[in-house]
Design a protein around this motif. Structure first.
Motif, PDB file in Angstrom:
ATOM      1  N   SER A  62       0.775  -1.419   0.018  1.00  0.00           N
ATOM      2  CA  SER A  62       0.022   0.195  -0.161  1.00  0.00           C
ATOM      3  C   SER A  62       0.848   1.360   0.074  1.00  0.00           C
ATOM      4  CB  SER A  62      -0.981   0.153   1.185  1.00  0.00           C
ATOM      5  OG  SER A  62      -0.114  -0.011   2.381  1.00  0.00           O
ATOM      6  N   TYR A  63       2.101   1.011   0.288  1.00  0.00           N
ATOM      7  CA  TYR A  63       3.026   2.356   0.227  1.00  0.00           C
ATOM      8  C   TYR A  63       3.819   2.431  -1.195  1.00  0.00           C
ATOM      9  CZ  TYR A  63       2.745   1.782   5.350  1.00  0.00           C
ATOM     10  OH  TYR A  63       2.179   1.785   6.427  1.00  0.00           O
ATOM     11  N   ALA A  64       3.342   1.689  -2.131  1.00  0.00           N
ATOM     12  CA  ALA A  64       4.115   1.742  -3.373  1.00  0.00           C
ATOM     13  C   ALA A  64       3.362   2.939  -4.306  1.00  0.00           C
ATOM     14  CB  ALA A  64       3.966   0.564  -4.072  1.00  0.00           C
ATOM     15  N   ASN A  65       4.003   3.589  -4.952  1.00  0.00           N
ATOM     16  CA  ASN A  65       3.630   4.553  -5.915  1.00  0.00           C
ATOM     17  C   ASN A  65       2.929   4.129  -7.121  1.00  0.00           C
ATOM     18  OD1 ASN A  65       3.579   6.808  -8.046  1.00  0.00           O
ATOM     19  ND2 ASN A  65       4.521   8.040  -6.572  1.00  0.00           N
ATOM     20  N   PRO A  66       1.525   4.307  -7.312  1.00  0.00           N
ATOM     21  CA  PRO A  66       0.710   3.697  -8.500  1.00  0.00           C
ATOM     22  C   PRO A  66       1.646   4.001  -9.984  1.00  0.00           C
ATOM     23  CG  PRO A  66      -0.660   4.546  -7.046  1.00  0.00           C
ATOM     24  CD  PRO A  66       0.670   5.170  -6.484  1.00  0.00           C
ATOM     25  N   VAL A  67       2.194   5.215 -10.001  1.00  0.00           N
ATOM     26  CA  VAL A  67       2.781   5.622 -11.292  1.00  0.00           C
ATOM     27  C   VAL A  67       4.135   5.053 -11.471  1.00  0.00           C
ATOM     28  CG1 VAL A  67       3.419   7.702 -12.783  1.00  0.00           C
ATOM     29  CG2 VAL A  67       1.202   7.754 -11.039  1.00  0.00           C
ATOM     30  N   THR A  68       5.004   5.197 -10.596  1.00  0.00           N
ATOM     31  CA  THR A  68       6.181   4.738 -10.898  1.00  0.00           C
ATOM     32  C   THR A  68       6.664   3.470 -10.306  1.00  0.00           C
ATOM     33  OG1 THR A  68       7.034   5.655  -8.621  1.00  0.00           O
ATOM     34  CG2 THR A  68       6.939   7.453 -10.536  1.00  0.00           C
ATOM     35  N   VAL A 103     -13.564   8.641  -4.532  1.00  0.00           N
ATOM     36  CA  VAL A 103     -12.446   9.822  -4.544  1.00  0.00           C
ATOM     37  C   VAL A 103     -12.714  10.943  -5.354  1.00  0.00           C
ATOM     38  CG1 VAL A 103     -10.064  10.248  -5.224  1.00  0.00           C
ATOM     39  CG2 VAL A 103     -10.815   8.033  -4.236  1.00  0.00           C
ATOM     40  N   ASN A 104     -12.748  12.095  -4.907  1.00  0.00           N
ATOM     41  CA  ASN A 104     -13.293  13.291  -5.737  1.00  0.00           C
ATOM     42  C   ASN A 104     -12.337  14.403  -5.299  1.00  0.00           C
ATOM     43  OD1 ASN A 104     -14.399  14.397  -3.361  1.00  0.00           O
ATOM     44  ND2 ASN A 104     -16.132  13.146  -3.788  1.00  0.00           N
ATOM     45  N   ALA A 105     -12.329  15.731  -5.729  1.00  0.00           N
ATOM     46  CA  ALA A 105     -11.567  16.719  -5.388  1.00  0.00           C
ATOM     47  C   ALA A 105     -11.502  17.068  -3.981  1.00  0.00           C
ATOM     48  CB  ALA A 105     -11.888  17.857  -6.145  1.00  0.00           C
ATOM     49  N   ALA A 106     -12.466  16.880  -3.193  1.00  0.00           N
ATOM     50  CA  ALA A 106     -12.901  17.182  -1.818  1.00  0.00           C
ATOM     51  C   ALA A 106     -11.864  16.165  -0.865  1.00  0.00           C
ATOM     52  CB  ALA A 106     -14.293  17.244  -1.367  1.00  0.00           C
ATOM     53  N   SER A 107     -12.018  15.069  -1.533  1.00  0.00           N
ATOM     54  CA  SER A 107     -11.447  13.758  -0.528  1.00  0.00           C
ATOM     55  C   SER A 107     -10.241  13.616  -0.825  1.00  0.00           C
ATOM     56  CB  SER A 107     -12.312  12.578  -0.709  1.00  0.00           C
ATOM     57  OG  SER A 107     -12.083  12.107  -2.005  1.00  0.00           O
ATOM     58  N   VAL A 108      -9.410  14.161  -1.844  1.00  0.00           N
ATOM     59  CA  VAL A 108      -8.131  13.924  -2.211  1.00  0.00           C
ATOM     60  C   VAL A 108      -7.184  14.302  -1.111  1.00  0.00           C
ATOM     61  CG1 VAL A 108      -6.334  14.592  -3.734  1.00  0.00           C
ATOM     62  CG2 VAL A 108      -8.223  13.687  -4.693  1.00  0.00           C
ATOM     63  N   SER A 109      -7.484  15.494  -0.464  1.00  0.00           N
ATOM     64  CA  SER A 109      -6.485  16.166   0.287  1.00  0.00           C
ATOM     65  C   SER A 109      -6.509  15.368   1.736  1.00  0.00           C
ATOM     66  CB  SER A 109      -6.719  17.621   0.903  1.00  0.00           C
ATOM     67  OG  SER A 109      -8.302  17.430   1.266  1.00  0.00           O
ATOM     68  N   SER A 110      -7.548  14.464   2.040  1.00  0.00           N
ATOM     69  CA  SER A 110      -7.281  13.796   3.147  1.00  0.00           C
ATOM     70  C   SER A 110      -7.450  12.238   2.885  1.00  0.00           C
ATOM     71  CB  SER A 110      -8.562  14.294   4.010  1.00  0.00           C
ATOM     72  OG  SER A 110      -9.997  13.754   3.311  1.00  0.00           O
ATOM     73  N   SER A 111      -7.108  11.819   1.709  1.00  0.00           N
ATOM     74  CA  SER A 111      -7.268  10.562   1.209  1.00  0.00           C
ATOM     75  C   SER A 111      -6.343   9.555   2.022  1.00  0.00           C
ATOM     76  CB  SER A 111      -7.103  10.387  -0.286  1.00  0.00           C
ATOM     77  OG  SER A 111      -5.884  10.900  -0.662  1.00  0.00           O
ATOM     78  N   THR A 112      -5.193  10.069   2.336  1.00  0.00           N
ATOM     79  CA  THR A 112      -4.151   9.414   2.906  1.00  0.00           C
ATOM     80  C   THR A 112      -4.267   9.207   4.726  1.00  0.00           C
ATOM     81  OG1 THR A 112      -2.600  11.294   3.031  1.00  0.00           O
ATOM     82  CG2 THR A 112      -2.507   9.654   1.143  1.00  0.00           C
ATOM     83  N   LEU A 118      -7.712  -1.864   5.235  1.00  0.00           N
ATOM     84  CA  LEU A 118      -6.529  -1.723   4.379  1.00  0.00           C
ATOM     85  C   LEU A 118      -6.846  -1.498   2.866  1.00  0.00           C
ATOM     86  CD1 LEU A 118      -3.598  -1.687   4.385  1.00  0.00           C
ATOM     87  CD2 LEU A 118      -3.642  -4.213   4.172  1.00  0.00           C
ATOM     88  N   PRO A 119      -7.954  -2.311   2.459  1.00  0.00           N
ATOM     89  CA  PRO A 119      -8.268  -1.956   0.968  1.00  0.00           C
ATOM     90  C   PRO A 119      -8.815  -0.645   0.676  1.00  0.00           C
ATOM     91  CG  PRO A 119      -8.812  -4.155   1.551  1.00  0.00           C
ATOM     92  CD  PRO A 119      -8.606  -3.449   2.919  1.00  0.00           C
ATOM     93  N   GLN A 120      -9.474  -0.117   1.662  1.00  0.00           N
ATOM     94  CA  GLN A 120      -9.946   1.362   1.270  1.00  0.00           C
ATOM     95  C   GLN A 120      -8.882   2.365   1.510  1.00  0.00           C
ATOM     96  OE1 GLN A 120     -12.787   1.673   4.593  1.00  0.00           O
ATOM     97  NE2 GLN A 120     -14.663   1.396   3.147  1.00  0.00           N
ATOM     98  N   LEU A 121      -7.854   2.104   2.121  1.00  0.00           N
ATOM     99  CA  LEU A 121      -6.749   2.989   2.377  1.00  0.00           C
ATOM    100  C   LEU A 121      -5.739   2.891   1.043  1.00  0.00           C
ATOM    101  CD1 LEU A 121      -5.285   2.563   6.103  1.00  0.00           C
ATOM    102  CD2 LEU A 121      -6.742   4.457   4.859  1.00  0.00           C
ATOM    103  N   LYS A 122      -5.853   1.680   0.439  1.00  0.00           N
ATOM    104  CA  LYS A 122      -4.906   1.621  -0.601  1.00  0.00           C
ATOM    105  C   LYS A 122      -5.794   2.399  -1.871  1.00  0.00           C
ATOM    106  CE  LYS A 122      -2.848  -2.957   0.202  1.00  0.00           C
ATOM    107  NZ  LYS A 122      -2.650  -4.242  -0.158  1.00  0.00           N
ATOM    108  N   LEU A 123      -7.220   2.308  -1.827  1.00  0.00           N
ATOM    109  CA  LEU A 123      -7.856   2.736  -3.006  1.00  0.00           C
ATOM    110  C   LEU A 123      -7.677   4.251  -2.859  1.00  0.00           C
ATOM    111  CD1 LEU A 123     -10.881   0.528  -3.200  1.00  0.00           C
ATOM    112  CD2 LEU A 123      -9.113   0.455  -4.631  1.00  0.00           C
ATOM    113  N   GLN A 124      -7.718   4.901  -1.629  1.00  0.00           N
ATOM    114  CA  GLN A 124      -7.714   6.197  -1.434  1.00  0.00           C
ATOM    115  C   GLN A 124      -6.387   6.667  -1.631  1.00  0.00           C
ATOM    116  OE1 GLN A 124      -9.027   6.545   2.639  1.00  0.00           O
ATOM    117  NE2 GLN A 124     -11.465   6.448   2.203  1.00  0.00           N
ATOM    118  N   ARG A 125      -5.520   6.063  -1.290  1.00  0.00           N
ATOM    119  CA  ARG A 125      -4.107   6.639  -1.737  1.00  0.00           C
ATOM    120  C   ARG A 125      -3.662   6.471  -3.184  1.00  0.00           C
ATOM    121  NH1 ARG A 125      -1.039   2.646   2.917  1.00  0.00           N
ATOM    122  NH2 ARG A 125      -1.429   4.449   4.614  1.00  0.00           N
ATOM    123  N   ALA A 126      -4.117   5.460  -3.838  1.00  0.00           N
ATOM    124  CA  ALA A 126      -4.187   5.602  -5.317  1.00  0.00           C
ATOM    125  C   ALA A 126      -5.001   6.815  -5.993  1.00  0.00           C
ATOM    126  CB  ALA A 126      -4.678   4.331  -6.058  1.00  0.00           C
ATOM    127  N   GLY A 127      -6.187   7.024  -5.226  1.00  0.00           N
ATOM    128  CA  GLY A 127      -6.897   8.220  -5.846  1.00  0.00           C
ATOM    129  C   GLY A 127      -6.215   9.536  -5.819  1.00  0.00           C
TER     130      GLY A 127
END
Length: 339
Positions: A62-68, A103-112, A118-127
């Motif tokens: 869950s700590y991996a960067n989805p892009v890199t 995940v939307n613009a309002a929740s991105v700032s607090s998604s982490t 744990l699956p919810q945290l992974k999805l939010q971090r990827a968002g």
């Protein structure tokens, strides 16, 4: 108005063009905005598919960067997260489960931050890495054999309100799905199965009564035997060993009644054995067998030697005499009496 005026067609082209031109303009603009809509949908579909594939690729950390795909040093999930924290009911993992996160613009700032599984945290971090102008519905489905990620993206369609009213399309919607592979867990499970399945099967074979009834042609159950050959067959089925002939360092042949997969030699004897000079059913004296087994032990051809003494159906006795037992144990041979 005379007949000449009625037959005069001057100005008819202007009237026809005035009637047709608005229709042509509307059709042209409609096709233009339809192409724009298809372009937006195709672009959004690509983004959704890429997002699903990237989330699936880094699902094991869950700590991996989805892009890199990079992972911070010493950052990883708990050891048993696959069993207890991966969207399955804790006590019934075969039932499967499903986890969603919006995940939307309002929740991105607090998604982490914040709670959640744990699956919810992974999805939010990827968002966090999704485009800022979209609203995303991220879904994780976990079955017995498969994990899948579904990403649904919604983006406002930037066209005049008139076309939104005509088409009923205020936004563009696209979704993508990808399977979350776990090569490390797959290799671990295959290796575990290859290593321990034969041991488990052999363990159950050693106890045929576990299945309620021994198979046809099997040896009699433990108790007394009339022949040493019957005890030998029972011993082979009990320890899961096979009859093997080994050659001692001195060149003598030793018939091992049951050599198991751990390298332990098992010998079957019937009735009471009084001394080292007494002969068994095969005509070989106890003393000769003892010397061969000692050579096999000392040369390392076997890891251990176990002598099994079974009760005779004729005499009702089993086991070695005191001096014989002491001699066996002194030479490192294990004695087991089945009376």
């Amino acid at each position: 108005m005379n007949v000449h005026q009625l037959k005069d067609n001057r100005g008819s082209f202007t009237i026809e063009a005035t009637m047709a031109f608005p229709v042509i303009i509307l059709l042209s603009v409609g096709l233009l905005f339809f192409g724009l809509y298809m372009y937006e949908k195709a672009a959004l579909q690509l983004q959704a598919s890429q997002a699903a594939q990237r989330i699936a690729a880094v699902w094991t950390n869950s700590y991996a960067n989805p892009v890199t795909g990079s992972v911070p040093v010493s950052s990883h999930d708990d050891l048993y997260w696959r069993t207890f924290q991966d969207g399955l009911p804790e006590w019934f993992p075969f039932l499967g489960g499903e986890v969603t996160a919006e995940v939307n613009a309002a929740s991105v700032s607090s998604s982490t931050q914040g709670g959640g599984s744990l699956p919810q945290l992974k999805l939010q971090r990827a968002g966090v890495f999704l485009p800022p102008d979209v609203t995303a519905d991220l879904q994780y489905s976990r079955g017995t054999w498969q994990r899948s990620i579904k990403v649904t993206l919604n983006r406002p369609l930037r066209v005049p309100q008139l076309f939104n009213h005509w088409w009923g399309l205020a936004e563009v919607r696209a979704s993508g799905t990808a399977s979350a592979a776990d090569p490390v867990e797959f290799v671990r499970n295959v290796d575990f199965t290859r290593s321990y399945l034969p041991v488990i099967v052999q363990h159950f074979k050693s106890y045929p009564s576990v299945f309620g009834q021994a198979s046809a042609g099997s040896a009699p159950q433990a108790g007394s035997f009339d022949k040493e050959s019957e005890a030998r067959v029972y011993l082979q089925q009990t320890v899961g060993g096979t009859e093997t002939t080994l050659t001692t360092p001195s060149g003598k042949k030793r018939l091992v009644d049951a050599l198991d997969q751990d390298g332990t030699a098992h010998q079957a004897f019937l009735g009471y054995q009084a001394n080292r000079t007494s002969a068994t059913e095969n005509g070989e004296r106890m003393n000769d067998q003892l010397q061969k087994d000692v050579e096999l032990l000392q040369s390392g051809q076997v890891k251990a030697v176990v002598w099994h003494f079974y009760k005779s159906g004729r005499t009702g006795k089993a086991g070695p005499s005191g001096p014989l037992r002491a001699e066996l144990e002194r030479n490192g041979i294990i004695v087991m009496v089945h009376d």
